[in-house]
Design a protein around this motif. Sequence first.
Motif, PDB file in Angstrom:
ATOM      1  N   GLU A  23       0.830  -1.203   0.000  1.00 36.75           N
ATOM      2  CA  GLU A  23       0.000   0.000   0.000  1.00 36.75           C
ATOM      3  C   GLU A  23       0.867   1.257   0.000  1.00 36.75           C
ATOM      4  N   PRO A  24       0.320   2.379  -0.484  1.00 35.71           N
ATOM      5  CA  PRO A  24       1.100   3.629  -0.535  1.00 35.71           C
ATOM      6  C   PRO A  24       1.556   4.067   0.851  1.00 35.71           C
ATOM      7  N   GLY A  25       2.785   4.539   0.933  1.00 39.01           N
ATOM      8  CA  GLY A  25       3.368   4.916   2.218  1.00 39.01           C
ATOM      9  C   GLY A  25       3.103   6.352   2.633  1.00 39.01           C
ATOM     10  N   VAL A  26       2.290   7.090   1.852  1.00 45.23           N
ATOM     11  CA  VAL A  26       2.032   8.493   2.200  1.00 45.23           C
ATOM     12  C   VAL A  26       1.356   8.629   3.558  1.00 45.23           C
ATOM     13  N   ARG A  27       0.716   7.568   4.024  1.00 44.72           N
ATOM     14  CA  ARG A  27       0.058   7.614   5.338  1.00 44.72           C
ATOM     15  C   ARG A  27       1.081   7.798   6.469  1.00 44.72           C
ATOM     16  N   ARG A  28       2.345   7.577   6.173  1.00 48.62           N
ATOM     17  CA  ARG A  28       3.390   7.693   7.197  1.00 48.62           C
ATOM     18  C   ARG A  28       3.937   9.106   7.336  1.00 48.62           C
ATOM     19  N   LEU A  29       3.459  10.041   6.512  1.00 52.40           N
ATOM     20  CA  LEU A  29       4.025  11.390   6.567  1.00 52.40           C
ATOM     21  C   LEU A  29       3.799  12.083   7.910  1.00 52.40           C
ATOM     22  N   PRO A  30       2.592  12.031   8.492  1.00 50.96           N
ATOM     23  CA  PRO A  30       2.445  12.679   9.803  1.00 50.96           C
ATOM     24  C   PRO A  30       3.440  12.160  10.833  1.00 50.96           C
ATOM     25  N   GLU A  31       3.634  10.851  10.870  1.00 56.64           N
ATOM     26  CA  GLU A  31       4.604  10.270  11.807  1.00 56.64           C
ATOM     27  C   GLU A  31       6.010  10.769  11.507  1.00 56.64           C
ATOM     28  N   ALA A  32       6.365  10.830  10.221  1.00 61.24           N
ATOM     29  CA  ALA A  32       7.700  11.280   9.839  1.00 61.24           C
ATOM     30  C   ALA A  32       7.931  12.735  10.229  1.00 61.24           C
ATOM     31  N   LEU A  33       6.903  13.576  10.087  1.00 62.35           N
ATOM     32  CA  LEU A  33       7.064  14.986  10.436  1.00 62.35           C
ATOM     33  C   LEU A  33       7.002  15.217  11.942  1.00 62.35           C
ATOM     34  N   ARG A  34       6.436  14.268  12.680  1.00 61.88           N
ATOM     35  CA  ARG A  34       6.571  14.333  14.137  1.00 61.88           C
ATOM     36  C   ARG A  34       8.019  14.090  14.528  1.00 61.88           C
ATOM     37  N   LYS A  35       8.650  13.143  13.851  1.00 65.29           N
ATOM     38  CA  LYS A  35      10.053  12.829  14.167  1.00 65.29           C
ATOM     39  C   LYS A  35      10.993  13.976  13.826  1.00 65.29           C
ATOM     40  N   THR A  36      10.667  14.737  12.784  1.00 61.88           N
ATOM     41  CA  THR A  36      11.499  15.901  12.440  1.00 61.88           C
ATOM     42  C   THR A  36      11.152  17.118  13.290  1.00 61.88           C
ATOM     43  N   GLU A  37      10.139  16.976  14.149  1.00 62.78           N
ATOM     44  CA  GLU A  37       9.687  18.040  15.060  1.00 62.78           C
ATOM     45  C   GLU A  37       9.202  19.276  14.300  1.00 62.78           C
ATOM     46  N   LEU A  38       8.436  19.040  13.227  1.00 60.87           N
ATOM     47  CA  LEU A  38       7.880  20.144  12.450  1.00 60.87           C
ATOM     48  C   LEU A  38       7.082  21.097  13.336  1.00 60.87           C
ATOM     49  N   ALA A  39       6.187  20.554  14.154  1.00 63.29           N
ATOM     50  CA  ALA A  39       5.328  21.407  14.981  1.00 63.29           C
ATOM     51  C   ALA A  39       6.157  22.287  15.912  1.00 63.29           C
ATOM     52  N   LEU A  40       7.131  21.687  16.574  1.00 61.98           N
ATOM     53  CA  LEU A  40       7.990  22.430  17.487  1.00 61.98           C
ATOM     54  C   LEU A  40       8.763  23.512  16.750  1.00 61.98           C
ATOM     55  N   GLU A  41       9.341  23.154  15.601  1.00 60.33           N
ATOM     56  CA  GLU A  41      10.161  24.105  14.845  1.00 60.33           C
ATOM     57  C   GLU A  41       9.319  25.249  14.285  1.00 60.33           C
ATOM     58  N   ALA A  42       8.055  24.965  13.960  1.00 61.15           N
ATOM     59  CA  ALA A  42       7.172  26.012  13.439  1.00 61.15           C
ATOM     60  C   ALA A  42       6.528  26.821  14.546  1.00 61.15           C
ATOM     61  N   GLY A  43       6.582  26.316  15.787  1.00 58.97           N
ATOM     62  CA  GLY A  43       5.959  27.007  16.906  1.00 58.97           C
ATOM     63  C   GLY A  43       4.490  26.683  17.093  1.00 58.97           C
ATOM     64  N   ILE A  44       4.076  25.505  16.604  1.00 57.24           N
ATOM     65  CA  ILE A  44       2.669  25.086  16.700  1.00 57.24           C
ATOM     66  C   ILE A  44       2.529  24.096  17.855  1.00 57.24           C
ATOM     67  N   ASN A  45       1.590  24.358  18.745  1.00 58.27           N
ATOM     68  CA  ASN A  45       1.446  23.531  19.943  1.00 58.27           C
ATOM     69  C   ASN A  45       0.305  22.521  19.878  1.00 58.27           C
ATOM     70  N   HIS A  46      -0.675  22.773  19.041  1.00 61.37           N
ATOM     71  CA  HIS A  46      -1.892  21.960  19.026  1.00 61.37           C
ATOM     72  C   HIS A  46      -1.853  20.998  17.840  1.00 61.37           C
TER      73      HIS A  46
END
Length: 305
Positions: A23-46
Motif C-alpha cells: 500500500e502507498p506509504g504516504v500515510r506515514r508522513l504525519p509520523e515522519a514529520l513528528r520525528k522531524t519536530e515540524l510542529a515544534l520548529e514552526a511554533g505550533i502547539n496543538h
Amino acid sequence: MRHFMIIEAPSNLGLKELRPGVEPGVRRLPEALRKTELALEAGINHVICIPTPPYSMDIDGESGVRNAEAIAAYSEKLAASVREAVEKDIIPIVIGGDCSILIGNALGLRSTGKDYGLFAMDGHHDYMWPEYSGTAGAAGMALAIVAGKGHAKLTNIGHLGPYIKEEYIYAYGNRELEAGYVQLITDSKIHYYDLPAIREQGTHAITAGFLTMIGQAGLDGFWVHLDVDVLDNDVMPCVDSPLPGGLSYREWEETLQPLIASRYFKGMNITILDPSMDRDNRYTKAFSERLAALLRPAVKGLSNS
C-alpha cells in the motif's frame, strides 16, 4: 496573533498500490514529520489526528472511483475538524496523506456557509474524472471533485457541492503537458498556470494576481493545497508519480511566502510525500525544515495583508 494547529490526515485511500500487496506509504508522513519536530520548529502547539479506514484497492461500481464511500466518510470527519478550526479563527495545517484529503478540507470550508478560494500547487493538475483516469484513484481527481466534477458521492457530500467554485481556483505547477490532459483544465474556468507559464510570468505576479482576485471577489479567505510533487524531482523524489523538472525550493518559497503571510490565508494541506521512499530521511528532513521556516513567521504573528 494568529493561531495555528496541525491536523494529521494519514489517508492513502486515493491511491492505487505501489506494487501488488504494497500500500502507498504516504500515510506515514504525519509520523515522519513528528520525528522531524515540524510542529515544534514552526511554533505550533496543538496537534490532532483523524484516524483513517484500512487501505483497500476496491473500486466503487457506482462512481468509478477507488474507495469512494470510505473517502466520503473520511472527508466528513476531516471536514468537521477543519470547520471547527476555521470558525474559531485557527489556521489548520493538514498533513496527509494523498490528495484526496483536499475533498475533506474543501468540504469543511464550504460547510461554514462562506466562499473560499483555492491555490493548488501540484505537479499534475488533478482536474479529471473517472473516464479519463488510468488508476481510478481520487488523488488524481481531487481538484475536479472539489470543483463539482464527477459523481455526487464525492462531489456533493451533504448537498454542499461544489465546495469551491472554479473561478476561485488557481492551479499552479502542472508539468504533465500532454495535450488531452491539459485540455481538461483549460476548458474550465480555473486559472491555470503550468510550469512554463510560471517561469514566464514569475511567481510574484501570479500570487499577487491570486490575492487580488480573493479581495475583489469578496471571498472569506483561501486554502493552499500543496502536493510536494510540484517540487523538482531532484529535491523531492519521494512521490508516487515523479516527473522531470519542477519548482526549485527557492521558487516554492517565493510562491508560498506571500500566501501564508496574507490575512486571507485560512489553512493548507501537504500531500504525497512518501517517507518509505526516503531511506535516510534526508528529503523529508529538508522539506520539514523549509516548511517550518515558512510557517514560523506567521505563527509568531509577523504576517501582513
